[in-house]
Design a protein around this motif. Structure first.
Motif, mmCIF file in Angstrom:
data_model
loop_
_atom_site.group_PDB
_atom_site.id
_atom_site.type_symbol
_atom_site.label_atom_id
_atom_site.label_comp_id
_atom_site.label_asym_id
_atom_site.label_seq_id
_atom_site.Cartn_x
_atom_site.Cartn_y
_atom_site.Cartn_z
ATOM 1 N N VAL A 34 -34.727 27.276 -3.190
ATOM 2 C CA VAL A 34 -34.335 27.904 -4.005
ATOM 3 C C VAL A 34 -35.707 29.875 -3.949
ATOM 4 O O VAL A 34 -36.969 29.006 -4.037
ATOM 5 C CB VAL A 34 -34.921 27.843 -5.744
ATOM 6 N N ASP A 36 -37.135 32.331 -5.735
ATOM 7 C CA ASP A 36 -37.546 33.094 -6.923
ATOM 8 C C ASP A 36 -38.011 34.154 -7.387
ATOM 9 O O ASP A 36 -37.783 34.674 -8.370
ATOM 10 C CB ASP A 36 -38.634 31.963 -8.002
ATOM 11 N N ALA A 57 -33.812 34.946 -12.813
ATOM 12 C CA ALA A 57 -33.309 35.429 -12.153
ATOM 13 C C ALA A 57 -33.935 34.137 -10.588
ATOM 14 O O ALA A 57 -34.558 34.710 -10.121
ATOM 15 C CB ALA A 57 -33.362 36.431 -11.334
ATOM 16 N N SER A 58 -32.709 33.725 -9.681
ATOM 17 C CA SER A 58 -33.490 32.982 -8.976
ATOM 18 C C SER A 58 -32.042 32.718 -7.865
ATOM 19 O O SER A 58 -31.052 33.063 -8.169
ATOM 20 C CB SER A 58 -33.149 31.211 -9.725
ATOM 21 N N VAL A 59 -31.860 32.685 -6.228
ATOM 22 C CA VAL A 59 -31.300 32.589 -5.228
ATOM 23 C C VAL A 59 -31.458 31.107 -4.574
ATOM 24 O O VAL A 59 -32.039 30.740 -4.381
ATOM 25 C CB VAL A 59 -31.505 33.776 -4.115
ATOM 26 N N ALA A 100 -25.947 30.247 -4.562
ATOM 27 C CA ALA A 100 -25.662 30.409 -5.552
ATOM 28 C C ALA A 100 -26.509 31.692 -5.914
ATOM 29 O O ALA A 100 -27.777 31.739 -5.336
ATOM 30 C CB ALA A 100 -25.426 29.833 -6.514
ATOM 31 N N ILE A 101 -25.749 32.609 -7.140
ATOM 32 C CA ILE A 101 -27.065 33.607 -7.127
ATOM 33 C C ILE A 101 -27.003 33.377 -8.924
ATOM 34 O O ILE A 101 -25.978 34.338 -9.441
ATOM 35 C CB ILE A 101 -26.371 34.863 -6.556
ATOM 36 N N GLU A 102 -28.070 33.253 -9.846
ATOM 37 C CA GLU A 102 -28.138 33.388 -10.510
ATOM 38 C C GLU A 102 -29.309 34.721 -11.287
ATOM 39 O O GLU A 102 -29.726 35.061 -10.934
ATOM 40 C CB GLU A 102 -28.914 32.496 -10.752
ATOM 41 N N ALA A 103 -28.129 35.321 -12.112
ATOM 42 C CA ALA A 103 -28.620 36.445 -12.440
ATOM 43 C C ALA A 103 -29.979 36.840 -13.495
ATOM 44 O O ALA A 103 -30.160 37.419 -13.549
ATOM 45 C CB ALA A 103 -27.816 37.114 -13.206
ATOM 46 N N GLY A 104 -29.688 35.500 -13.998
ATOM 47 C CA GLY A 104 -31.225 35.214 -14.822
ATOM 48 C C GLY A 104 -30.530 36.307 -16.296
ATOM 49 O O GLY A 104 -29.553 36.149 -16.743
#
Length: 105
Positions: A34, A36, A57-59, A100-104
């Motif tokens: 991950v 960060d 956000a995290s990738v 995956a990409i989490e936009a926050g």
């Protein structure tokens, strides 16, 4: 959707499904990683720019393989002094497949 992440002192622009080559990370093929430190995220036309990071956000990625770079030769010669030096170096690298990409928030 894409993001800009920082790892190993370098910045990478990534999307889901991309495979990137980064400086050596601990782990074996199949391990999850991950990132960060996300500097920029673009999702559904909306952009989020971090100062210095985008909060929340995290990738996520998966280590595809541990590899080494091609050999780099460092050759130094001093003219008219019969002096030369040849050294080789191979950098340890990790290939990471972005999942995956989490936009926050």
């Amino acid at each position: 959707m894409f993001a800009v992440i920082r790892t190993g002192g370098k910045q990478y622009s990534v999307s889901a499904g991309d495979t990137i080559t980064v400086m050596a990370l601990d782990g074996v093929a199949g391990d999850k990683v991950v990132f960060d430190e996300v500097l920029f995220v673009e999702a559904e036309g909306a952009t989020k720019i971090g100062a210095p990071r985008v909060e929340g956000a995290s990738v996520a990625g998966e280590i595809a393989e541990q590899a080494r770079s091609p050999k780099t030769i460092s050759f130094k010669k001093r003219r008219r002094q019969n002096s030369k030096r040849k050294r080789g170096h191979r950098q340890d690298l990790t290939l990471v497949r972005i999942t995956a990409i989490e936009a926050g928030a």
